[in-house]
Design an enzyme around this catalytic site. Structure first.
Site, short mmCIF file in Angstrom:
data_model
loop_
_atom_site.label_atom_id
_atom_site.label_comp_id
_atom_site.label_asym_id
_atom_site.label_seq_id
_atom_site.Cartn_x
_atom_site.Cartn_y
_atom_site.Cartn_z
N THR A 39 49.78 43.51 38.76
CA THR A 39 50.39 42.18 38.61
C THR A 39 50.65 41.85 37.14
O THR A 39 51.30 40.87 36.84
CB THR A 39 49.50 41.06 39.23
N ASP A 58 42.23 51.13 36.10
CA ASP A 58 42.00 50.24 37.23
C ASP A 58 40.52 49.91 37.37
O ASP A 58 39.69 50.83 37.43
CB ASP A 58 42.51 50.96 38.50
N ILE A 59 40.19 48.64 37.47
CA ILE A 59 38.78 48.27 37.64
C ILE A 59 38.24 48.66 39.02
O ILE A 59 37.04 48.64 39.23
CB ILE A 59 38.53 46.75 37.40
N SER A 122 36.98 30.79 39.89
CA SER A 122 38.07 29.95 40.41
C SER A 122 37.58 28.67 41.07
O SER A 122 36.59 28.67 41.81
CB SER A 122 38.87 30.76 41.44
N TYR A 146 40.24 35.03 48.97
CA TYR A 146 40.28 34.94 47.50
C TYR A 146 39.14 34.10 46.97
O TYR A 146 38.42 34.50 46.05
CB TYR A 146 41.62 34.34 47.06
N LYS A 150 36.03 35.40 44.60
CA LYS A 150 35.79 34.86 43.26
C LYS A 150 34.39 34.28 43.17
O LYS A 150 33.73 34.35 42.13
CB LYS A 150 36.85 33.80 42.93
N ASN A 175 43.85 25.82 38.48
CA ASN A 175 45.31 25.97 38.46
C ASN A 175 45.92 26.07 37.07
O ASN A 175 46.52 25.13 36.55
CB ASN A 175 45.97 24.84 39.25
N ASP A 276 44.86 26.81 52.12
CA ASP A 276 45.19 25.86 51.06
C ASP A 276 44.17 24.72 51.00
O ASP A 276 43.75 24.20 52.03
CB ASP A 276 46.59 25.27 51.35
C1 UD1 Z 1 44.31 28.58 43.78
C2 UD1 Z 1 43.12 27.97 43.05
C3 UD1 Z 1 43.23 28.28 41.58
C4 UD1 Z 1 43.43 29.77 41.38
C5 UD1 Z 1 44.69 30.20 42.09
C6 UD1 Z 1 44.99 31.67 41.95
C7 UD1 Z 1 42.57 25.97 44.34
C8 UD1 Z 1 42.47 24.50 44.34
N1 UD1 Z 1 43.10 26.53 43.24
O1 UD1 Z 1 45.44 27.91 43.40
O2 UD1 Z 1 42.07 27.85 40.92
O3 UD1 Z 1 43.54 30.06 40.03
O4 UD1 Z 1 44.49 29.94 43.46
O5 UD1 Z 1 46.24 31.92 42.48
O6 UD1 Z 1 42.16 26.64 45.26
N2 UD1 Z 1 53.01 25.62 46.56
C9 UD1 Z 1 54.22 25.05 46.91
N3 UD1 Z 1 55.37 25.72 46.61
C10 UD1 Z 1 55.37 26.93 45.98
C11 UD1 Z 1 54.13 27.50 45.62
C12 UD1 Z 1 52.96 26.81 45.93
O7 UD1 Z 1 54.26 23.96 47.51
O8 UD1 Z 1 56.44 27.48 45.74
C13 UD1 Z 1 51.79 24.84 46.82
C14 UD1 Z 1 50.64 25.61 47.48
O9 UD1 Z 1 50.72 25.59 48.87
C15 UD1 Z 1 49.45 24.80 46.94
C16 UD1 Z 1 49.91 24.35 45.54
O10 UD1 Z 1 51.31 24.43 45.55
O11 UD1 Z 1 49.22 23.66 47.73
C17 UD1 Z 1 49.39 25.21 44.42
O12 UD1 Z 1 49.59 26.56 44.78
P1 UD1 Z 1 49.33 27.77 43.79
O13 UD1 Z 1 50.01 27.52 42.51
O14 UD1 Z 1 49.61 29.03 44.54
O15 UD1 Z 1 47.78 27.66 43.47
P2 UD1 Z 1 46.51 27.34 44.41
O16 UD1 Z 1 46.57 28.12 45.65
O17 UD1 Z 1 46.25 25.88 44.44
#
Ligand code: UD1
Length: 317
Positions: A39, A58-59, A122, A146, A150, A175, A276
């Site tokens: 990634t 690779d870890i 996380s 995930y 973590k 985030n 989510d």
């Molecule tokens: C989660 C963790 C975060 C971690 C990350 C790794 C939580 C609260 N946060 O982030 O600490 O670093 O995983 O990936 O669990 N979304 C949209 N449209 C998009 C993409 C995402 O609506 O195009 C929404 C997702 O459904 C979510 C939010 O945006 O509700 C944030 O998503 P994303 O940025 O993927 O991060 P998290 O899953 O919240």
């Protein structure tokens, strides 16, 4: 032999890892990067490549991890498959990289006599909590592979400190966003997705009703906290939140970004994602106390810098 500390950044070619690497290089430190480029991307380090030692490895492979650990004093463990939905789709890969990989990093660090490992934990570990903000003494409740992985990593960090005396600090990232976050995968972070959609006049996608909220943390805050966590004497053995302490809904976020870019592209709402979390907000008191952390870049400024970067770099996406 050099007196200077040697830092290893696992996942140093990734989004957060490359920013930590850059900060270390700027300070004049000796840096080695271990990355399997799954990634991560070479281009994230191209401006630093003659100033660091880069190991493609690779870890998930203990021998490769051991080889990268020779002579290392401090480890920033950023290597991971960092996505909730990707872990739902491929729990084995999530386990291998995020649990087994983290275990390998700790084993190799212990054997090599590393002083301290700073770990990218996380906020997802909390799952849903009855009250906000989320505090470290709340019971964890992972909702995805995930989040479980973590959290497992945190437990291993603490056990390696207790049992073997290897210093560890776990930073529960909330985030993280900023330049170099890769928008190209369906699993990419939402700000990278929104920014590139708006800049290329594509319809942004919102999963669920958009009223879920997040404590979005600009990457510079995360770099600063990592550098502090590597040094702070009282931090070892602890888990601490790393956020800003403010939250915004996804609808609110998209509106802010549209305003800043002067666009008005109505989002497409799709079904909420499995795993989510509804709301996320950090209590940052512990990090303030233990490592002297204070967020320096808040959301509006972070968004400004991030969108400017995507604008300048659309051709490399
Ligand atoms: C989660 C963790 C975060 C971690 C990350 C790794 C939580 C609260 N946060 O982030 O600490 O670093 O995983 O990936 O669990 N979304 C949209 N449209 C998009 C993409 C995402 O609506 O195009 C929404 C997702 O459904 C979510 C939010 O945006 O509700 C944030 O998503 P994303 O940025 O993927 O991060 P998290 O899953 O919240």
């Amino acid at each position: 032999m050099s007196e200077k500390k040697l830092y290893l950044v696992t996942g140093g070619a990734g989004f957060i890892g490359s920013h930590i690497t850059e900060a270390l290089v700027k300070r004049g430190d000796r840096v080695r990067v271990l990355d399997n480029l799954l990634t991560g991307h070479r281009k994230n380090l191209e401006h630093l490549i003659d100033k660091i030692e880069f190991i493609e490895g690779d870890i998930r492979d203990l021998e490769q991890t051991r080889a990268a650990m020779t002579g290392v004093n401090i480890v920033f463990h950023e290597a991971a498959i960092p996505s909730v939905p990707r872990s739902v789709a491929d729990p084995q890969l999530n386990h291998d990289a995020n649990v087994q990989g983290t275990f390998n990093v700790l084993m190799a660090a212990k054997e090599a006599g590393v002083k301290r490992v700073v770990y990218a934990a996380s906020s997802s570990a909390y799952g849903e909590t009855e009250v906000l903000p989320k505090q470290e003494d709340m019971p964890p409740s992972p909702l995805s592979p995930y989040a479980a992985a973590k959290l497992f990593g945190e437990y291993y960090m603490q056990v390696f400190t207790r049992v073997y005396g290897l210093e560890t600090v776990s930073l529960r990232y909330f985030n993280v966003f900023g330049p170099r976050q890769d928008p190209s995968s369906p699993y990419s972070g939402v700000i990278s997705k929104f920014a590139t959609a708006l800049l290329t006049e594509q319809t942004p996608v919102i999963y669920g009703d958009g009223e879920q909220s997040r404590d979005f943390t600009y990457v510079e805050n995360v770099v600063d906290a990592n550098l502090r966590a590597a040094e702070a004497p009282q931090a070892s053995g602890h888990v601490m939140n790393l956020g800003v302490g403010r939250r915004i809904t996804l609808n609110g976020l998209l509106e802010e970004m549209q305003k800043a870019l002067g666009t008005n592209l109505p989002p497409e709402y799709r079904e909420m994602r499995t795993g989510d979390v509804r709301h996320s907000l950090a209590d940052i008191t512990r990090a303030q106390q233990l490592i002297g952390y204070e967020p320096v870049v808040h959301l509006p400024e972070g968004l400004k810098r991030t969108m400017a970067w995507y604008k300048d770099n659309l051709d490399r996406m």
